[in-house]
Design a protein around this motif. Structure first.
Motif, PDB file in Angstrom:
ATOM      1  N   SER A   1       0.813  -1.183  -0.061  1.00 38.74           N
ATOM      2  CA  SER A   1       0.062   0.065  -0.057  1.00 38.74           C
ATOM      3  C   SER A   1       0.724   1.228  -0.047  1.00 38.74           C
ATOM      4  N   ASP A   2       0.276   2.393  -0.377  1.00 40.64           N
ATOM      5  CA  ASP A   2       0.849   3.689  -0.343  1.00 40.64           C
ATOM      6  C   ASP A   2       0.196   4.756   0.511  1.00 40.64           C
TER       7      ASP A   2
ATOM      8  N   ARG B   1       9.565  -1.385  -6.268  1.00 38.92           N
ATOM      9  CA  ARG B   1       8.603  -1.213  -7.303  1.00 38.92           C
ATOM     10  C   ARG B   1       9.453  -0.268  -8.103  1.00 38.92           C
ATOM     11  N   ASN B   2      10.491   0.508  -7.944  1.00 38.90           N
ATOM     12  CA  ASN B   2      11.281   1.297  -8.855  1.00 38.90           C
ATOM     13  C   ASN B   2      12.103   0.302  -9.623  1.00 38.90           C
TER      14      ASN B   2
ATOM     15  N   LEU C   1       9.781  -0.726 -12.322  1.00 38.12           N
ATOM     16  CA  LEU C   1       9.676   0.299 -13.281  1.00 38.12           C
ATOM     17  C   LEU C   1      10.943   0.391 -14.190  1.00 38.12           C
TER      18      LEU C   1
ATOM     19  N   GLU D   1       5.729   0.897 -21.620  1.00 39.64           N
ATOM     20  CA  GLU D   1       5.191   1.970 -20.732  1.00 39.64           C
ATOM     21  C   GLU D   1       4.260   1.266 -19.508  1.00 39.64           C
ATOM     22  N   PRO D   2       4.677   1.804 -18.175  1.00 45.34           N
ATOM     23  CA  PRO D   2       4.023   1.237 -17.139  1.00 45.34           C
ATOM     24  C   PRO D   2       2.466   1.720 -17.210  1.00 45.34           C
ATOM     25  N   GLU D   3       1.555   0.982 -16.447  1.00 47.55           N
ATOM     26  CA  GLU D   3       0.318   1.088 -16.400  1.00 47.55           C
ATOM     27  C   GLU D   3      -0.175   1.225 -14.767  1.00 47.55           C
ATOM     28  N   PRO D   4      -0.759   2.028 -14.572  1.00 46.02           N
ATOM     29  CA  PRO D   4      -1.004   1.883 -13.033  1.00 46.02           C
ATOM     30  C   PRO D   4      -2.134   0.883 -12.804  1.00 46.02           C
ATOM     31  N   GLY D   5      -2.767   0.611 -13.511  1.00 52.61           N
ATOM     32  CA  GLY D   5      -3.986  -0.341 -13.529  1.00 52.61           C
ATOM     33  C   GLY D   5      -3.374  -1.848 -13.523  1.00 52.61           C
TER      34      GLY D   5
ATOM     35  N   GLU E   1      -0.891  -2.445 -11.243  1.00 51.23           N
ATOM     36  CA  GLU E   1      -0.230  -2.449 -10.046  1.00 51.23           C
ATOM     37  C   GLU E   1      -1.520  -2.610  -8.949  1.00 51.23           C
TER      38      GLU E   1
ATOM     39  N   GLN F   1      -8.918  -6.740 -14.706  1.00 46.35           N
ATOM     40  CA  GLN F   1      -8.746  -5.833 -15.697  1.00 46.35           C
ATOM     41  C   GLN F   1      -9.219  -6.087 -17.123  1.00 46.35           C
TER      42      GLN F   1
END
Length: 335
Positions: free
Chosen positions: A183-184, A197-198, A201, A210-214, A216, A236
């Motif tokens: 969690s953030d 996570r870095n 990415l 290209e990363p997609e927030p959906g 994660e 998704q």
């Protein structure tokens, strides 16, 4: 009950020499120390706690501060440290700080003051005030899984390890790669989830993805939350063909969700974890193997070196290994 005089008489040394040998103090030869320790073992002699403490100023105890005592990672680190400390004749005192209130109470009151000879701190990124409070104890301190200026540490390179895990997936042809993380913001200000996570990415960027927030989802570093996170990824519109879970326990939950959804692993979805948990091989889980028990072992040895004044403080980075098992395979398109 045998006394120190009995040990000294049988070992043919003075009482003072026998006492110094058994308390690990200098000015005793290795041969004499070994003889005294052998005689003490034969007589079942144990140094009285109060006498040892008064004579040496030590408690013969090491404290360990840990956020979650019951979790596999922390328990395994503690076991690695305890084996080394027990062999050195030291007891381990565990201080749990499971939440913000408990952590604040610990650093405000410092219950370890005058109760331990040294301190291990597991995976807690220290604030400047917390680091200062630990330095004020004037006892050896070693961190596991985090760093702070002037305090030695034992850790792995989480960024590089996560990069390696995701690169394994891109090299298999995967382009839609999900992440099961934390969690953030993470609890206790843990830095490990951010570093991993870095790394995720970074590996995507290296592969031109290209990363997609959906893609994660937070898995809370537990199997149950990892299962829920995998269910969200499967919901998704265009689910991932591969998933990197920041811990094996979350990967276990992900595999359960995939099995319940009748999604074939790795033919339809590949999964890679992180840790090489003791159950990872049984579940044929591909993972990043980190030396968990060895981190406790090395941290305890750093403490002993400081107590004996045998070596300067150090920052130890242990290696990891990619273990390719049956849960990762070529992407469906690549196949």
């Amino acid at each position: 009950m045998p006394s120190i005089r009995d040990v000294a008489k049988r070992a043919r040394v003075s009482t003072a020499t026998a006492s110094r040998a058994l308390r690990g103090l200098p000015s005793v030869t290795a041969e004499t120390r070994a003889r005294v320790e052998r005689v003490a073992a034969e007589l079942d002699y144990v140094i009285p706690f109060n006498a040892s403490s008064l004579a040496s100023g030590r408690t013969n105890s090491v404290g360990i501060v840990v956020p979650f005592v019951s979790r596999w990672f922390f328990g395994t680190v503690i076991a690695g440290a305890e084996a080394v400390l027990r062999e050195a004749g030291l007891d381990l005192v565990v201080y749990g700080v499971p939440d913000a209130a408990g952590r604040a109470r610990f650093f405000d009151r410092m219950p370890v003051r005058r109760r331990v000879d040294a301190l291990l701190v597991l995976s807690l990124p220290l604030t400047a005030a917390e680091a200062g409070a630990l330095r004020a104890l004037r006892v050896p301190v070693v961190l596991v899984g985090s760093t702070a200026e002037g305090i030695p540490s034992v850790r792995i390179d989480d960024f590089a390890a996560a990069t390696r895990a995701v690169r394994h997936l891109t090299e298999l042809g995967h382009r839609r790669i999900g992440l099961i993380g934390e969690s953030d913001p993470p609890p206790h200000g843990f830095t490990t989830p951010g570093l991993r996570r870095n790394g995720y990415l970074h590996a995507l960027a290296d592969a031109g993805i290209e990363p997609e927030p959906g893609l994660e989802a937070a898995g809370g570093f537990t199997a149950a939350a990892g299962e829920t996170a995998m269910e969200r990824l499967l919901a998704q519109p265009d689910p991932p063909s591969a998933v990197f879970a920041m811990s094996d326990e979350m990967a276990f939950g992900a595999l359960r969700a995939l099995r319940r959804a009748r999604v074939a692993v790795p033919d339809e979805v590949s999964v890679i974890g992180f840790d090489d948990h003791e159950l990872a091989a049984a579940l044929d889980l591909s993972t990043i193997a980190q030396p968990v028990a060895d981190q406790g072992d090395r941290a305890a040895r750093l403490l002993l070196d400081q107590l004996r004044r045998q070596a300067p403080a150090a920052d130890v980075v242990l290696p990891v290994e990619l273990v390719h098992r049956g849960t990762t395979g070529p992407a469906p398109a690549a196949r």
